[in-house]
Motif scaffolding. Structure first.
Motif, PDB file in Angstrom:
ATOM      1  N   SER A  26       0.915  -1.246   0.109  1.00 54.21           N
ATOM      2  CA  SER A  26       0.016  -0.079   0.014  1.00 54.21           C
ATOM      3  C   SER A  26       0.832   1.238  -0.036  1.00 54.21           C
ATOM      4  CB  SER A  26      -0.970  -0.004   1.270  1.00 54.21           C
ATOM      5  OG  SER A  26      -1.834   1.172   1.249  1.00 54.21           O
ATOM      6  N   PHE A  27       0.979   2.157  -1.148  1.00 52.42           N
ATOM      7  CA  PHE A  27       1.789   3.113  -1.325  1.00 52.42           C
ATOM      8  C   PHE A  27       1.079   4.472  -1.367  1.00 52.42           C
ATOM      9  CE2 PHE A  27       4.700  -0.248  -2.577  1.00 52.42           C
ATOM     10  CZ  PHE A  27       5.647   0.158  -2.520  1.00 52.42           C
ATOM     11  N   LEU A  35       1.218   3.054  10.418  1.00 46.36           N
ATOM     12  CA  LEU A  35       1.754   3.637   9.179  1.00 46.36           C
ATOM     13  C   LEU A  35       2.113   2.379   7.845  1.00 46.36           C
ATOM     14  CD1 LEU A  35       2.087   6.149   7.257  1.00 46.36           C
ATOM     15  CD2 LEU A  35       4.310   6.492   8.227  1.00 46.36           C
ATOM     16  N   ILE A  36       1.208   2.420   6.892  1.00 51.01           N
ATOM     17  CA  ILE A  36       1.700   1.273   6.103  1.00 51.01           C
ATOM     18  C   ILE A  36       2.205   2.007   5.042  1.00 51.01           C
ATOM     19  CG2 ILE A  36       0.845  -0.448   4.441  1.00 51.01           C
ATOM     20  CD1 ILE A  36       0.394  -1.237   7.624  1.00 51.01           C
ATOM     21  N   LEU A  37       3.387   1.454   4.708  1.00 49.97           N
ATOM     22  CA  LEU A  37       4.125   2.048   3.494  1.00 49.97           C
ATOM     23  C   LEU A  37       4.863   1.209   2.647  1.00 49.97           C
ATOM     24  CD1 LEU A  37       6.465   5.044   5.290  1.00 49.97           C
ATOM     25  CD2 LEU A  37       4.301   5.266   3.777  1.00 49.97           C
ATOM     26  N   GLY A  38       4.340   1.033   1.543  1.00 48.00           N
ATOM     27  CA  GLY A  38       4.672  -0.383   0.507  1.00 48.00           C
ATOM     28  C   GLY A  38       4.446  -1.534   1.360  1.00 48.00           C
ATOM     29  N   ASP A  39       5.513  -2.247   1.519  1.00 49.65           N
ATOM     30  CA  ASP A  39       5.235  -3.810   2.151  1.00 49.65           C
ATOM     31  C   ASP A  39       6.040  -3.523   3.591  1.00 49.65           C
ATOM     32  OD1 ASP A  39       8.241  -3.108   2.053  1.00 49.65           O
ATOM     33  OD2 ASP A  39       9.000  -4.913   1.131  1.00 49.65           O
ATOM     34  N   CYS A  42     -10.205   7.339   8.934  1.00 45.49           N
ATOM     35  CA  CYS A  42      -9.617   7.087  10.410  1.00 45.49           C
ATOM     36  C   CYS A  42     -10.038   5.546  10.599  1.00 45.49           C
ATOM     37  CB  CYS A  42     -10.292   7.832  11.238  1.00 45.49           C
ATOM     38  SG  CYS A  42      -9.877   9.707  10.947  1.00 45.49           S
ATOM     39  N   PHE A  43     -11.227   5.042  10.381  1.00 45.01           N
ATOM     40  CA  PHE A  43     -11.599   3.954  10.807  1.00 45.01           C
ATOM     41  C   PHE A  43     -10.885   2.557  10.070  1.00 45.01           C
ATOM     42  CE2 PHE A  43     -16.092   5.202  12.602  1.00 45.01           C
ATOM     43  CZ  PHE A  43     -15.420   5.809  13.612  1.00 45.01           C
ATOM     44  N   THR A  44     -10.246   2.991   9.091  1.00 45.24           N
ATOM     45  CA  THR A  44      -9.814   1.951   7.922  1.00 45.24           C
ATOM     46  C   THR A  44      -8.424   2.103   8.176  1.00 45.24           C
ATOM     47  OG1 THR A  44     -10.408   3.098   6.275  1.00 45.24           O
ATOM     48  CG2 THR A  44     -11.962   1.705   6.722  1.00 45.24           C
ATOM     49  N   LEU A  45      -7.670   0.898   7.631  1.00 46.52           N
ATOM     50  CA  LEU A  45      -6.132   0.647   7.600  1.00 46.52           C
ATOM     51  C   LEU A  45      -5.859   0.067   6.347  1.00 46.52           C
ATOM     52  CD1 LEU A  45      -3.171   1.586   8.632  1.00 46.52           C
ATOM     53  CD2 LEU A  45      -3.268  -0.839   9.755  1.00 46.52           C
ATOM     54  N   ASP A  46      -5.717   0.746   5.179  1.00 41.29           N
ATOM     55  CA  ASP A  46      -5.574  -0.054   3.896  1.00 41.29           C
ATOM     56  C   ASP A  46      -4.238  -0.816   3.976  1.00 41.29           C
ATOM     57  OD1 ASP A  46      -5.419   2.820   3.865  1.00 41.29           O
ATOM     58  OD2 ASP A  46      -4.828   2.760   1.945  1.00 41.29           O
ATOM     59  N   THR A  47      -4.256  -2.201   3.794  1.00 43.22           N
ATOM     60  CA  THR A  47      -3.201  -2.967   3.796  1.00 43.22           C
ATOM     61  C   THR A  47      -2.662  -3.338   2.464  1.00 43.22           C
ATOM     62  OG1 THR A  47      -4.445  -4.807   4.351  1.00 43.22           O
ATOM     63  CG2 THR A  47      -3.526  -3.896   6.151  1.00 43.22           C
ATOM     64  N   VAL A  48      -3.553  -3.737   1.454  1.00 44.71           N
ATOM     65  CA  VAL A  48      -3.255  -4.142   0.153  1.00 44.71           C
ATOM     66  C   VAL A  48      -4.117  -3.060  -0.840  1.00 44.71           C
ATOM     67  CG1 VAL A  48      -3.217  -5.780  -1.625  1.00 44.71           C
ATOM     68  CG2 VAL A  48      -2.803  -6.534   0.927  1.00 44.71           C
ATOM     69  N   ARG A  49      -3.184  -2.581  -1.544  1.00 47.17           N
ATOM     70  CA  ARG A  49      -3.753  -1.743  -2.596  1.00 47.17           C
ATOM     71  C   ARG A  49      -2.747  -2.378  -3.921  1.00 47.17           C
ATOM     72  NH1 ARG A  49      -7.293   2.583  -2.226  1.00 47.17           N
ATOM     73  NH2 ARG A  49      -7.564   3.530   0.082  1.00 47.17           N
ATOM     74  N   GLU A  50      -3.500  -1.939  -5.309  1.00 44.06           N
ATOM     75  CA  GLU A  50      -2.582  -2.016  -6.420  1.00 44.06           C
ATOM     76  C   GLU A  50      -1.800  -0.925  -6.492  1.00 44.06           C
ATOM     77  OE1 GLU A  50      -5.136  -2.892  -9.977  1.00 44.06           O
ATOM     78  OE2 GLU A  50      -6.144  -4.534  -9.003  1.00 44.06           O
ATOM     79  N   GLY A  51      -0.483  -0.921  -7.358  1.00 42.14           N
ATOM     80  CA  GLY A  51       0.195   0.223  -7.433  1.00 42.14           C
ATOM     81  C   GLY A  51       1.568  -0.009  -6.602  1.00 42.14           C
ATOM     82  N   GLY A  52       2.450   0.913  -7.124  1.00 40.36           N
ATOM     83  CA  GLY A  52       3.494   0.931  -6.421  1.00 40.36           C
ATOM     84  C   GLY A  52       4.148   2.306  -5.993  1.00 40.36           C
ATOM     85  N   ALA A  53       5.591   2.391  -6.023  1.00 38.46           N
ATOM     86  CA  ALA A  53       6.228   3.632  -5.418  1.00 38.46           C
ATOM     87  C   ALA A  53       6.328   4.392  -6.673  1.00 38.46           C
ATOM     88  CB  ALA A  53       7.748   3.035  -4.737  1.00 38.46           C
ATOM     89  N   GLU A  54       5.314   4.917  -7.162  1.00 40.44           N
ATOM     90  CA  GLU A  54       5.369   5.911  -8.468  1.00 40.44           C
ATOM     91  C   GLU A  54       5.746   7.035  -7.906  1.00 40.44           C
ATOM     92  OE1 GLU A  54       4.960   4.514 -11.212  1.00 40.44           O
ATOM     93  OE2 GLU A  54       4.111   2.824 -10.483  1.00 40.44           O
ATOM     94  N   ASP A  55       6.193   8.145  -8.985  1.00 41.10           N
ATOM     95  CA  ASP A  55       6.748   9.468  -8.625  1.00 41.10           C
ATOM     96  C   ASP A  55       5.447  10.384  -9.203  1.00 41.10           C
ATOM     97  OD1 ASP A  55       7.835  11.596  -8.122  1.00 41.10           O
ATOM     98  OD2 ASP A  55       9.680  11.068  -9.176  1.00 41.10           O
TER      99      ASP A  55
END
Length: 383
Positions: A5-6, A128-132, A367-380
């Protein structure tokens, strides 16, 4: 699936939805009132002043500083959380839930203090979810000190699948740990007790890092971080060193007292949802050229009417706290049709979901959610 999740908008695959099980009271003590002081000073009948409640010692604790929450509000909040989870599942998202707070777990205690426990409701805050990578952040409210423990089974599964799992340094959280400058300069009222002389503790070490994941706007390889106190700045120093070479951090200053996600959210590359155009002036220059959606001002009839003894913890702009399921689909509070219509006018599909008591429990859908898996990556996205 592996943790990934980025950003705030890529197609959502897995998410944690918080729990309000056995939420019984708010504890009015220093850390709580510092965290919520902007709204406590301005939005509560008979509470125009900001006061400095003393840290209660472990011995002889009476519990008089706990403000009960009416059970009907908690019951309705739990109903709305279940509906939120079912709505996400209906959109093809895998939903995880934290362990519920057991009713017998009433307090947490450290060598320096003790506090009541609140359930893992606003799960965006202390992680805080940052990538992996899962990063557990240093809490700002004492009653939430061990909150991420309720997410341990979820985090452990991602770790077993290959995720990194990091815990930032835990603060001692004595009175001396807190930077009071924001409260001194930004409060709408005036302290009824001097705040220059916090109660000393044998565990005082000076200002410490305290920080919430909700202070961050995630934009691929870039992270916009709101800094309002020295506590936040110390934590951001840690993040910069820890993430060096992987993410770029852009500091913004006093965009709010702490969280950024009821001031600005990125709905897709090139489009922001902002409380007002004035927010843009504080953002990194590269973001000021993005399209900005400014929702209509909240109306009083968007919210329930509360009793004078009900403690309001969020501003009327809390419904800006939406959750993106994809670059074109956004979950919006059904009580805020004006926002839904504005989003639809900009080409989004607004999915209405009921959330009645967001002002009493300090959070919206983001606030009530924490997204752990999304498509996409470390785009600029800021190049």
């Amino acid at each position: 699936m592996n943790l990934n999740s980025f950003d705030e908008w890529s197609p959502l695959k897995e998410v944690v939805v918080g729990s309000a099980e056995n939420y019984t009271s708010h504890e009015r003590e220093l850390s709580f009132d510092l965290f919520f002081h902007d709204n406590i000073t301005q939005d509560n009948v008979g509470r125009s002043e900001w006061y400095y409640p003393r840290l209660t010692s472990t011995a002889g604790r009476s519990g008089a500083d706990r403000q009960p929450i009416k059970q009907r509000y908690v019951d309705e909040l739990n109903e709305d959380l279940e509906l939120l989870a079912k709505t996400l599942e209906g959109l093809g998202v895998t939903v995880h839930r934290p362990m519920p707070l057991d009713a017998a777990t009433a307090q947490v205690r450290t060598p320096a203090w003790e506090a009541s426990v609140v359930p893992p409701l606003n799960v965006r805050d202390n992680t805080l979810i940052l990538g992996d990578e899962i990063i557990e952040t240093p809490p700002m409210i004492r009653s939430r000190y061990f909150e991420t423990q309720f997410l341990t089974p979820v985090f452990a599964r991602y770790f077993e699948a290959g995720a990194r799992w990091t815990v930032m340094p835990r603060p001692l959280m004595t009175d001396a740990s807190f930077d009071l400058s924001y409260a001194r300069t930004a409060t709408a009222g005036g302290p009824t007790e001097p705040i220059e002389n916090p109660r000393p503790s044998p565990y005082d070490v000076g200002l410490e890092m305290m920080f919430d994941g909700a202070q961050c706007l995630r934009l691929g390889r870039d992270l916009v971080v709101n800094i309002s106190t020295a506590n936040h700045a110390l934590a951001c120093d840690w993040l910069e060193r820890h993430l060096a070479g992987r993410f770029r951090i852009h500091r913004v200053h006093r965009l709010s007292d702490s969280h950024i996600d009821s001031m600005v959210l990125a709905l897709r590359p090139g489009t922001l949802l902002v409380r007002s155009t004035a927010v843009l002036d504080k953002l990194p220059e590269a973001l000021r050229s993005w399209d900005a959606i400014v929702p209509p001002a909240p109306r009083a009839n968007n919210f329930p009417q509360y009793d004078d003894d009900d403690l309001i913890l969020t501003s009327p702009f809390i419904d800006l706290n939406v959750l993106s399921v994809s670059p074109d689909t956004v979950l919006v509070n059904e009580a805020c049709p004006e926002l839904a219509h504005e989003l639809e006018r900009h080409g989004f599909t607004a999915v209405p979901v009921r959330h009645r008591h967001r002002r009493l429990f300090g959070g919206g859908f983001h606030c009530f959610t924490l997204d752990t898996v999304r498509e996409g990556g470390a785009e600029d996205y800021l190049a």
